[in-house]
Design a protein around this motif. Structure first.
Motif, PDB file in Angstrom:
ATOM      1  N   GLY A  53       0.790  -1.211   0.000  1.00  0.00           N
ATOM      2  CA  GLY A  53       0.000   0.000   0.000  1.00  0.00           C
ATOM      3  C   GLY A  53       0.824   1.262   0.000  1.00  0.00           C
ATOM      4  N   HIS A  54       2.150   1.140  -0.104  1.00  0.00           N
ATOM      5  CA  HIS A  54       2.998   2.333  -0.130  1.00  0.00           C
ATOM      6  C   HIS A  54       2.732   3.131  -1.399  1.00  0.00           C
ATOM      7  CE1 HIS A  54       6.503   4.860   0.322  1.00  0.00           C
ATOM      8  NE2 HIS A  54       6.754   4.627  -0.952  1.00  0.00           N
ATOM      9  N   GLN A  55       2.663   4.444  -1.265  1.00  0.00           N
ATOM     10  CA  GLN A  55       2.406   5.309  -2.409  1.00  0.00           C
ATOM     11  C   GLN A  55       3.462   6.392  -2.490  1.00  0.00           C
ATOM     12  OE1 GLN A  55       0.056   4.833  -4.695  1.00  0.00           O
ATOM     13  NE2 GLN A  55      -0.684   3.008  -3.630  1.00  0.00           N
ATOM     14  N   GLN A  56       3.870   6.742  -3.705  1.00  0.00           N
ATOM     15  CA  GLN A  56       4.866   7.783  -3.888  1.00  0.00           C
ATOM     16  C   GLN A  56       4.318   9.158  -3.558  1.00  0.00           C
ATOM     17  OE1 GLN A  56       4.571  10.258  -6.305  1.00  0.00           O
ATOM     18  NE2 GLN A  56       2.834   9.471  -7.433  1.00  0.00           N
ATOM     19  N   SER A  57       2.984   9.267  -3.380  1.00  0.00           N
ATOM     20  CA  SER A  57       2.393  10.575  -3.105  1.00  0.00           C
ATOM     21  C   SER A  57       2.539  10.990  -1.645  1.00  0.00           C
ATOM     22  CB  SER A  57       0.900  10.564  -3.483  1.00  0.00           C
ATOM     23  OG  SER A  57       0.211   9.545  -2.763  1.00  0.00           O
ATOM     24  N   GLU A  58       3.176  10.159  -0.806  1.00  0.00           N
ATOM     25  CA  GLU A  58       3.393  10.547   0.574  1.00  0.00           C
ATOM     26  C   GLU A  58       4.190  11.841   0.616  1.00  0.00           C
ATOM     27  OE1 GLU A  58       5.155   7.413   2.784  1.00  0.00           O
ATOM     28  OE2 GLU A  58       3.468   6.034   2.532  1.00  0.00           O
ATOM     29  N   PRO A  59       3.847  12.754   1.544  1.00  0.00           N
ATOM     30  CA  PRO A  59       4.495  14.079   1.580  1.00  0.00           C
ATOM     31  C   PRO A  59       6.014  14.027   1.597  1.00  0.00           C
ATOM     32  CG  PRO A  59       2.619  14.010   3.076  1.00  0.00           C
ATOM     33  CD  PRO A  59       2.803  12.611   2.577  1.00  0.00           C
TER      34      PRO A  59
ATOM     35  N   VAL B   8      11.313  14.797  -4.063  1.00  0.00           N
ATOM     36  CA  VAL B   8      11.299  15.109  -5.492  1.00  0.00           C
ATOM     37  C   VAL B   8      11.544  16.596  -5.722  1.00  0.00           C
ATOM     38  CG1 VAL B   8       9.826  15.216  -7.543  1.00  0.00           C
ATOM     39  CG2 VAL B   8       9.850  13.149  -6.155  1.00  0.00           C
ATOM     40  N   VAL B   9      10.901  17.444  -4.926  1.00  0.00           N
ATOM     41  CA  VAL B   9      11.080  18.892  -5.062  1.00  0.00           C
ATOM     42  C   VAL B   9      12.538  19.279  -4.804  1.00  0.00           C
ATOM     43  CG1 VAL B   9      10.468  21.134  -4.088  1.00  0.00           C
ATOM     44  CG2 VAL B   9       8.689  19.416  -4.460  1.00  0.00           C
TER      45      VAL B   9
ATOM     46  N   ASP C  91      12.556   9.868 -11.322  1.00  0.00           N
ATOM     47  CA  ASP C  91      11.704   8.930 -12.060  1.00  0.00           C
ATOM     48  C   ASP C  91      11.361   7.724 -11.193  1.00  0.00           C
ATOM     49  OD1 ASP C  91      10.778   8.029 -14.988  1.00  0.00           O
ATOM     50  OD2 ASP C  91      11.708   6.293 -14.001  1.00  0.00           O
ATOM     51  N   TYR C  92      12.312   7.234 -10.425  1.00  0.00           N
ATOM     52  CA  TYR C  92      12.108   6.073  -9.556  1.00  0.00           C
ATOM     53  C   TYR C  92      11.020   6.351  -8.526  1.00  0.00           C
ATOM     54  CZ  TYR C  92      13.621   1.922  -6.890  1.00  0.00           C
ATOM     55  OH  TYR C  92      13.687   0.695  -6.265  1.00  0.00           O
ATOM     56  N   ILE C  93      11.063   7.543  -7.924  1.00  0.00           N
ATOM     57  CA  ILE C  93      10.067   7.899  -6.918  1.00  0.00           C
ATOM     58  C   ILE C  93       8.697   8.111  -7.556  1.00  0.00           C
ATOM     59  CG2 ILE C  93       9.396   9.627  -5.202  1.00  0.00           C
ATOM     60  CD1 ILE C  93      12.366  10.120  -4.691  1.00  0.00           C
ATOM     61  N   LEU C  94       8.645   8.842  -8.665  1.00  0.00           N
ATOM     62  CA  LEU C  94       7.370   9.150  -9.300  1.00  0.00           C
ATOM     63  C   LEU C  94       6.687   7.925  -9.886  1.00  0.00           C
ATOM     64  CD1 LEU C  94       8.159  12.548 -11.073  1.00  0.00           C
ATOM     65  CD2 LEU C  94       7.012  12.146  -8.894  1.00  0.00           C
ATOM     66  N   ARG C  95       7.458   6.895 -10.189  1.00  0.00           N
ATOM     67  CA  ARG C  95       6.883   5.622 -10.661  1.00  0.00           C
ATOM     68  C   ARG C  95       6.527   4.709  -9.487  1.00  0.00           C
ATOM     69  NH1 ARG C  95       7.658   4.191 -16.153  1.00  0.00           N
ATOM     70  NH2 ARG C  95       8.899   5.713 -17.316  1.00  0.00           N
ATOM     71  N   ASP C  96       6.433   5.268  -8.289  1.00  0.00           N
ATOM     72  CA  ASP C  96       6.125   4.495  -7.091  1.00  0.00           C
ATOM     73  C   ASP C  96       7.194   3.448  -6.842  1.00  0.00           C
ATOM     74  OD1 ASP C  96       4.774   3.831  -4.836  1.00  0.00           O
ATOM     75  OD2 ASP C  96       3.199   2.688  -5.824  1.00  0.00           O
TER      76      ASP C  96
END
Length: 363
Positions: free
Chosen positions: A32-38, A44-45, A97-102
């Motif tokens: 259930g891990h998601q790359q959208s976690e703050p 990424v920023v 890219d690695y993070i944004l692709r979960d």
């Protein structure tokens, strides 16, 4: 190997070296891990900012140090430091890219190894160049006669070659142990210690982290601190005959920035070694490791900013260089416009001589 990740699913987070993964890899296996976690969005920023500032800033430093000023030992150290940071930020898009692709690695095994190798080598090269720069600053101010005889640009380049070789050698574990693993619908880029024996895998992990923390942080910090203290004592007791230049102050700021940026990363790396015996450390590492890694990577774009803010000579050189480039561009633009106007005159050609042009224009 395909089932190794099952030891790290659910909410109990039973850490085991059977996975042969470091914490930063283990965290990616959570169901259930998601790359959208703050935390990962912040990472990424930070990476994007590091890329923009790092490419421009280190590119300008390389340009100035390589082509715009006289070669000295100091310029050699700073040039190689900028090259290490510039190459490193070129590889940051792979992390983004690695993070944004979960946390799905889409670039193959070779790039998985190379990407990790470059990031580790940058860390080693940066701290070793800063250590040599600090020691060289002390020698040049305190041992003047010796430095005049032995402190040459040629020897500085030889030392740089040794530093690059040492940094590459220390980074070899990334080429050996970094691997890819398909887990469900994701491909991970992780550390595979190739050990069925959990104890041996743990020993490899501990050895790598110990060497990285000792050689990449503690020993350089000790050497830089000792030379800094000795230099301060020499300046205080010199009665004004020895003084700190603006360059020395800039170097001090660069060194402090490096250790402040990388200290959290090494602290979390050491904490990671105990996670298998403490479930509570998982939550701390889960929140802190991504941010600590981002802060360490951010150091690659800080140095040029410090040069500009603290180095008067660097600011002057950059200002003069930018003005020269602007004047050259305007001159070329003016010549291009003039040539275009000549071409637009009926019956004239660029390859005509001035006399031919005068003759044709009078007919």
């Amino acid at each position: 190997m395909g089932d190794s990740g099952e030891d790290y699913t659910g909410e109990d987070y039973n850490y085991t070296y059977a996975c042969n993964l470091e914490y930063e890899d283990l965290g990616k296996l959570k169901v259930g891990h998601q790359q959208s976690e703050p935390i990962h969005i912040i990472s990424v920023v930070v990476y994007i900012i590091s890329i923009m500032l790092g490419l421009i800033g280190n590119g300008m430093v390389i340009w100035v140090m390589a082509f715009k000023i006289k070669k000295t030992t100091n310029s050699v150290w700073l040039l190689n430091l900028a090259i290490a940071d510039f190459v490193f930020v070129l590889f940051l898009p792979f992390y983004i890219d690695y993070i944004l692709r979960d946390f799905h690695w889409d670039f193959g095994l070779a790039m998985c190894k190379i990407n990790s190798f470059v990031s580790v080598m940058n860390m080693y090269a940066s701290v070793l160049f800063l250590t040599v720069l600090s020691v060289d600053r002390y020698v040049s101010l305190v041992h003047l006669n010796w430095s005049r005889r032995h402190r040459t640009v040629h020897r500085a380049w030889l030392m740089c070659g040794c530093i690059w070789a040492m940094a590459a050698l220390l980074s070899c574990p990334a080429l050996i142990f970094r691997d890819t693993l398909r887990l469900h619908d994701h491909v991970l880029c992780y550390n595979n210690f190739h050990m069925q024996n959990g104890y041996k895998a743990a020993m490899i992990h501990i050895t790598i982290v110990t060497i990285r923390t000792t050689v990449g942080f503690l020993l350089p910090l000790t050497a830089i601190s000792v030379t800094g203290i000795l230099l301060s004592i020499k300046v205080r007791n010199s009665g004004g005959s020895v003084h700190m230049s603006s360059f020395s102050k800039t170097v001090t700021a660069v060194i402090l920035a490096f250790f402040l940026c990388w200290a959290p990363f090494h602290a979390f790396s050491l904490m990671e070694l105990s996670i298998h015996s403490s479930v509570y450390l998982h939550h701390i590492l889960k929140s802190g490791f991504p941010l600590a890694t981002s802060l360490g990577f951010f150091n690659s774009c800080i140095n040029p900013l410090l040069y500009i803010l603290l180095g008067k000579k660097v600011r002057h050189i950059l200002k003069s260089a930018c003005l020269n480039v602007t004047k050259s561009s305007l001159r070329e633009l003016s010549q291009s416009i003039s040539a275009t106007e000549i071409e637009s005159v009926p019956g004239t050609h660029l390859d005509s001589s001035p006399d031919d042009y005068l003759t044709s224009s009078t007919l």
